[in-house]
Design a protein around this motif. Structure first.
Motif, PDB file in Angstrom:
ATOM      1  N   PHE A 165       0.836  -1.205   0.000  1.00  0.00           N
ATOM      2  CA  PHE A 165       0.000   0.000   0.000  1.00  0.00           C
ATOM      3  C   PHE A 165       0.868   1.252   0.000  1.00  0.00           C
ATOM      4  CE2 PHE A 165      -1.615   3.402   2.764  1.00  0.00           C
ATOM      5  CZ  PHE A 165      -2.691   3.836   2.013  1.00  0.00           C
ATOM      6  N   SER A 166       1.903   1.217   0.822  1.00  0.00           N
ATOM      7  CA  SER A 166       2.771   2.377   0.988  1.00  0.00           C
ATOM      8  C   SER A 166       3.475   2.733  -0.325  1.00  0.00           C
ATOM      9  CB  SER A 166       3.786   2.017   2.064  1.00  0.00           C
ATOM     10  OG  SER A 166       4.127   3.132   2.786  1.00  0.00           O
ATOM     11  N   GLN A 185       3.994   5.039   8.942  1.00  0.00           N
ATOM     12  CA  GLN A 185       5.280   4.345   9.085  1.00  0.00           C
ATOM     13  C   GLN A 185       5.585   4.088  10.561  1.00  0.00           C
ATOM     14  OE1 GLN A 185       7.158   3.134   6.701  1.00  0.00           O
ATOM     15  NE2 GLN A 185       6.443   4.172   4.858  1.00  0.00           N
ATOM     16  N   THR A 222      -4.038  -1.439  -4.673  1.00  0.00           N
ATOM     17  CA  THR A 222      -3.180  -2.410  -3.983  1.00  0.00           C
ATOM     18  C   THR A 222      -3.866  -3.775  -3.967  1.00  0.00           C
ATOM     19  OG1 THR A 222      -2.363  -0.618  -2.581  1.00  0.00           O
ATOM     20  CG2 THR A 222      -1.901  -2.862  -1.851  1.00  0.00           C
ATOM     21  N   PHE A 247      -0.443  14.306   3.061  1.00  0.00           N
ATOM     22  CA  PHE A 247      -0.005  12.937   2.778  1.00  0.00           C
ATOM     23  C   PHE A 247       1.312  12.636   3.485  1.00  0.00           C
ATOM     24  CE2 PHE A 247       2.582   9.958   0.281  1.00  0.00           C
ATOM     25  CZ  PHE A 247       1.811   8.832   0.470  1.00  0.00           C
ATOM     26  N   ASP A 263      -3.876  -5.502  -7.333  1.00  0.00           N
ATOM     27  CA  ASP A 263      -2.594  -6.057  -7.770  1.00  0.00           C
ATOM     28  C   ASP A 263      -2.275  -7.405  -7.149  1.00  0.00           C
ATOM     29  OD1 ASP A 263      -1.847  -4.068  -9.496  1.00  0.00           O
ATOM     30  OD2 ASP A 263      -0.849  -2.862  -7.968  1.00  0.00           O
ATOM     31  N   THR A 270      -5.931   4.378  -3.692  1.00  0.00           N
ATOM     32  CA  THR A 270      -4.710   3.586  -3.607  1.00  0.00           C
ATOM     33  C   THR A 270      -4.979   2.177  -3.109  1.00  0.00           C
ATOM     34  OG1 THR A 270      -3.381   5.554  -3.218  1.00  0.00           O
ATOM     35  CG2 THR A 270      -2.416   3.451  -2.576  1.00  0.00           C
ATOM     36  N   ILE A 271      -5.728   2.042  -2.013  1.00  0.00           N
ATOM     37  CA  ILE A 271      -5.890   0.709  -1.427  1.00  0.00           C
ATOM     38  C   ILE A 271      -6.671  -0.203  -2.370  1.00  0.00           C
ATOM     39  CG2 ILE A 271      -7.975   1.076  -0.019  1.00  0.00           C
ATOM     40  CD1 ILE A 271      -6.646  -0.583   2.172  1.00  0.00           C
ATOM     41  N   ASP A 307       2.384   2.030  -3.280  1.00  0.00           N
ATOM     42  CA  ASP A 307       1.356   2.520  -4.205  1.00  0.00           C
ATOM     43  C   ASP A 307       0.960   3.959  -3.868  1.00  0.00           C
ATOM     44  OD1 ASP A 307       1.467   0.041  -5.359  1.00  0.00           O
ATOM     45  OD2 ASP A 307      -0.386  -0.706  -4.444  1.00  0.00           O
ATOM     46  N   ALA A 308       0.873   4.248  -2.570  1.00  0.00           N
ATOM     47  CA  ALA A 308       0.492   5.604  -2.160  1.00  0.00           C
ATOM     48  C   ALA A 308       1.608   6.591  -2.515  1.00  0.00           C
ATOM     49  CB  ALA A 308       0.198   5.636  -0.655  1.00  0.00           C
ATOM     50  N   GLN A 309       2.865   6.166  -2.327  1.00  0.00           N
ATOM     51  CA  GLN A 309       3.991   7.026  -2.698  1.00  0.00           C
ATOM     52  C   GLN A 309       3.972   7.311  -4.202  1.00  0.00           C
ATOM     53  OE1 GLN A 309       6.068   8.520  -0.685  1.00  0.00           O
ATOM     54  NE2 GLN A 309       5.897   7.397   1.248  1.00  0.00           N
ATOM     55  N   MET A 340       1.377   7.370  -6.110  1.00  0.00           N
ATOM     56  CA  MET A 340       0.269   8.290  -6.374  1.00  0.00           C
ATOM     57  C   MET A 340       0.694   9.706  -5.989  1.00  0.00           C
ATOM     58  SD  MET A 340      -2.810   8.458  -7.566  1.00  0.00           S
ATOM     59  CE  MET A 340      -4.485   7.911  -7.238  1.00  0.00           C
ATOM     60  N   SER A 389       1.788   9.768   6.104  1.00  0.00           N
ATOM     61  CA  SER A 389       2.769   8.744   5.761  1.00  0.00           C
ATOM     62  C   SER A 389       3.744   8.506   6.913  1.00  0.00           C
ATOM     63  CB  SER A 389       3.511   9.234   4.528  1.00  0.00           C
ATOM     64  OG  SER A 389       3.840   8.171   3.717  1.00  0.00           O
ATOM     65  N   LEU A 433      -7.453   9.944  -1.882  1.00  0.00           N
ATOM     66  CA  LEU A 433      -6.184   9.393  -2.380  1.00  0.00           C
ATOM     67  C   LEU A 433      -5.922   8.013  -1.770  1.00  0.00           C
ATOM     68  CD1 LEU A 433      -2.830  11.194  -2.994  1.00  0.00           C
ATOM     69  CD2 LEU A 433      -2.851   9.112  -1.636  1.00  0.00           C
ATOM     70  N   ILE A 434      -6.188   7.882  -0.483  1.00  0.00           N
ATOM     71  CA  ILE A 434      -5.979   6.593   0.189  1.00  0.00           C
ATOM     72  C   ILE A 434      -6.946   5.543  -0.358  1.00  0.00           C
ATOM     73  CG2 ILE A 434      -6.241   5.395   2.399  1.00  0.00           C
ATOM     74  CD1 ILE A 434      -5.202   8.004   3.746  1.00  0.00           C
TER      75      ILE A 434
END
Ligand SMILES: NC(=O)c1ccc[n+]([C@@H]2O[C@H](COP(=O)([O-])OP(=O)(O)OC[C@H]3O[C@@H](n4cnc5c(N)ncnc54)[C@H](OP(=O)(O)O)[C@@H]3O)[C@@H](O)[C@H]2O)c1
Ligand SMILES: NC(=O)c1ccc[n+]([C@@H]2O[C@H](COP(=O)([O-])OP(=O)(O)OC[C@H]3O[C@@H](n4cnc5c(N)ncnc54)[C@H](OP(=O)(O)O)[C@@H]3O)[C@@H](O)[C@H]2O)c1
Lengths: 295, 295
Positions: A256-257, B261, B204, B253, B207, B200-201, A259-261, A263, B257, B196-197
């Motif tokens: 996910f991370s 992390q 993810t 973001f 994929d 993205t998810i 992919d978010a980066q 984006m 992020s 955006l999240i």
């Protein structure tokens, strides 16, 4: 009358999930002859009695499981090892030991070694629940039409498995079998990662300057709100889930991370093609959910 | 009968938001004397006519705005500069030019320079909308009880601002004034980052290996589903929003992020105190939303 599935079924933990099972059993008379409720919290045990959720209320798990032909662990997964160790010497031969934990490899790792010869271990995970907890949060129809995943350890007893499958069918759920490793990966992306993100974004918003934070609350309806419902979930339960599904969760988070980066990078550099492509793909996912009536 | 707010109001763009304004105006008779609908898409214009959303249907924006005392841009924000440039020579003195765009600094940057002397520019953003688009997706009560934020450029005309505020009040919304820079930061965290999240998810998940992806859909109810609703939104509109609120979005973001992390690091190293603390904080945010009835 048909033979009940269990003569003496013990629920260890009478919170949201345990009390939902108890309530659902009231709507499935004859499934369980005697329902025994056990909880480490005296307040929850007393409340369960007040709500008449079971037939017997026992504080000590070892005492509760004596003579039982079914035991279901309904506490946070981090407590399973100690509970299993404590009840093991008291489990009767032929007893089916199951659980509702949200992680399955860790449960097999933590409970498996304690299961005595002749006791049948059938790990399960109902995919149902709300953000609420405790015995008052239970719902009789929580499992109706929902999935319950069964992840079997090696050499599981087929009769015992079918008993647990029948129990979940009686509670209104559909069951599916899946290896524990596969379960943990699928649930990491559909449930554990969304929770990690939801907990995080609430914190990010909370760290903003006072004025902005107030407006975040005031204007939450614009999308943020959708993310906060699951963020109200129980800290101990989720701490235990994250720690006990660490590998799959961190793998999904890493994906996910990245992919978010990507984006964010596309936003920074104005790569409109990339952004539209990603949005179109996510619409397709949403459409699939609508098509299969899971939206 | 009271004087109408606008004698000739033009909606440029008759999609989800434009057609919601038109529908809401039908429930607020007397607010606008003549509603003119304009859209670059012949299909949408024809559909608007079929739905009887307005009094006049004009394909060419320059022609549509002639003689108007009110114009509202209801197209994706990336199209505003060109539309403003095209209509500018045709705007009558005293006309109020407004918009519904989801970004406000970019709108002031893109539209501001084109606004002729004597025309009053009042940028606005209704905080309401669904994931659907097009003229059929409009809802008469979309704005009821919702906020509309007004972000004024320097030297805005107070009478014109109050006219736009009255219009939104007539549509059922509450208005608040806020600088464009502040608007863009608040909306970046409450709306743009969650989108955006969500986009993205979904990607993810898409994929993942085929088998897992199917199960993601099947078991989406466990949390993932909550994230996918907004992911069905329009690609062009969102591409434009991301690009035009780049700075605030990338700042939010980056904060998110770092926080995510740190959470992942706590999971990896078993820092249970950190995890519980973050979850407790996010529960508080959710609780605040419930307290102020925004949940
Ligand atoms: N909620 C969901 O959405 C969901 C969905 C599927 C599966 N699950 C799984 O279901 C299990 C229970 O979750 P829940 O939502 O029902 O949580 P809950 O509402 O907090 O209930 C847990 C209950 O267990 C008690 N308890 C905790 N440690 C114990 C111990 N060592 N011995 C005996 N009782 C103990 C708790 O008492 P205290 O509160 O006093 O600690 C509480 O009464 C977890 O393993 C979770 O992963 C949850
Ligand atoms: N949807 C929301 O949740 C929401 C909430 C608040 C504010 N907004 C803002 O509202 C605006 C419109 O959003 P929406 O949801 O209504 O989008 P929409 O449903 O896609 O409607 C936009 C309409 O504008 C037309 N259009 C596009 N470019 C044009 C141009 N250059 N000239 C004339 N017409 C043009 C589109 O036609 P085609 O489809 O053929 O391009 C479509 O009919 C955006 O600026 C958005 O940021 C949206």
């Amino acid at each position: 009358m048909a033979e009940p599935l269990f003569h003496r079924l013990v629920l260890i933990g009478i919170g949201h999930i345990g009390s939902s099972i108890a309530r659902a059993l009231h709507h499935a008379p004859g499934t369980v002859e005697r329902l025994v409720i056990c909880d480490a919290s005296p307040a929850h045990l007393a409340r369960a009695k007040e709500l008449e959720l079971g037939d017997e209320y026992v504080a000590d798990p070892a005492e509760a499981v004596a003579g039982a032909d079914g035991v279901i662990l309904c506490t946070p997964v981090g407590s399973f090892a100690a509970i299993a160790e404590g009840i093991a010497p008291h489990l009767a031969p032929g007893c089916v030991l199951s659980d509702v934990g949200s992680t399955k490899q860790s449960v097999i790792r933590d409970v498996g070694p304690h299961v005595p010869e002749g006791v049948h271990f059938v790990p399960a995970h109902p995919l149902a629940g709300t953000e609420f907890s405790g015995p008052d949060a239970g719902l009789a129809d929580l499992f109706k039409g929902r999935w319950c995943l069964i992840s079997l350890p090696e050499g599981a007893d087929e009769d015992a498995v079918e008993k647990i499958e029948s129990l979940w069918a009686a509670l209104g759920a559909r069951t599916a079998r899946m290896t524990a490793a596969h379960h943990d990966r699928v649930i990491a992306i559909v449930s554990h990662l969304p929770h990690l993100i939801a907990f995080t974004i609430c914190g990010t918003a909370d760290d903003l300057a006072d004025e902005t934070r107030e407006e975040v609350l005031q204007f939450a309806a614009s999308g943020f709100r959708d993310f906060t419902r699951i963020a109200a979930s129980d800290p101990v339960m989720w701490r235990d889930i994250f720690i006990n599904n660490k590998d799959a969760l961190l793998e999904m988070f890493a994906r996910f991370s990245e992919d978010a980066q990507s984006m964010a990078r596309a936003v920074r550099w104005g790569d409109t093609g990339y952004i539209e492509d990603r949005i179109n793909r996510s619409r397709k996912i949403r459409k699939s959910l609508i098509d299969i009536k899971q939206a």
